[in-house]
Design an enzyme around this catalytic site. Structure first.
Site: not given
Ligand code: FPP
Length: 250
Positions: A140, A46, A29
């Site tokens: 892993l 992201h 997050d």
């Molecule tokens: C949460 O942060 C994250 C997500 C909803 C997306 C996670 C995606 C990635 C880490 C990148 C792509 C993944 C791979 C495997 C390559 P948020 O957007 O909710 O953050 P916020 O709470 O600050 O809004």
């Protein structure tokens, strides 16, 4: 990906007799806030988050971790603007496509849990290719949870289980049915340590079944800033916890 972690902490683990690797799950997050704090579009967060995935997979391979489940997209994330979701899904497709060979070389198995019927077909193809190409790797096991909801998986497994039991006249293991409903090729395995980055302290419908006795670790760091040292610190704290599983201390 460089599969080595030069740290004092690793030595600390090496000196302990650890039988069997851990199942670590991470709620990644804070990408959006990380980007907004820098005046960047959320999608930049992201992209930075995908780079952290690479670093953390490499770190996990050098630690006593056997299974790493990363929450990459929740079923509730469909409520976000389509542009943001499309960017995340495309990032995953590119990541899976570009990392598959490297994972084979480093003995990392990749798989994806969650629904697939709402994902774009090029992403489903990349998932199937990555799963097939890395199926024999066993150092892993990295699992990405994509379009995943633990409650949805449990409800669908319960429905399917009842119908199947009635048809078979035999009782299949519920956990086997649960695995089938979220495209997991393995039985659910208890999470030992659940890490959530980004400062929030909740489960957000992630691995509710498997986290029954998980130790929880909340990091204030946003996912793009999360490092191998942070993961190691979480493991050190985990090792200091007194896990009783409802019983009494030894
Ligand atoms: C949460 O942060 C994250 C997500 C909803 C997306 C996670 C995606 C990635 C880490 C990148 C792509 C993944 C791979 C495997 C390559 P948020 O957007 O909710 O953050 P916020 O709470 O600050 O809004």
């Amino acid at each position: 990906m460089v599969f080595d972690t030069d740290s004092v902490v690793r030595t600390h683990f090496a000196t302990q007799s650890i039988s069997g690797g851990l199942h670590v799950a991470i709620i990644m997050d804070g990408n959006g806030r990380w980007a907004e704090a820098r005046g960047l579009p959320r999608s930049a967060g992201h992209v930075a988050g995908a780079e952290t995935v690479e670093r953390i997979v490499a770190a996990a391979a050098a630690l006593p971790i056997e299974r790493l489940t990363l929450f990459a997209l929740s079923a509730d994330n469909w409520n976000r603007p389509a542009g943001e979701i499309d960017a995340i899904l495309e990032l995953m497709r590119v990541w899976l496509t570009s990392k598959t060979e490297e994972c084979v070389a480093n003995h990392v198995r990749l798989s994806v849990i969650g629904r697939r019927d709402r994902l774009p077909s090029p992403l489903v193809a990349a998932i199937e290719h990555a799963e097939c190409a890395t199926a024999d790797q066993s150092k892993l096991h990295v699992r990405l949870a994509v379009d995943y909801s633990a409650r949805d998986a449990i409800v669908r497994a319960a429905r399917r289980f009842n119908v199947q039991a009635a048809l078979d006249g035999a009782r299949d293991g519920f956990e086997r049915t649960l695995a089938v409903t979220c495209h997991a090729n393995d039985l659910p395995r208890d999470v030992d340590l659940l890490v959530r980055t980004g400062g929030e302290q909740r489960l957000s419908d992630f691995l509710l079944w498997e986290c029954a006795y998980a130790e929880l670790f909340f990091s204030p760091r946003s996912w793009p800033d999360f490092t191998a040292a942070d993961l190691e610190a979480a493991l050190v704290e985990f090792r200091g916890r007194n896990r009783r599983f409802g019983g009494l201390s030894a």
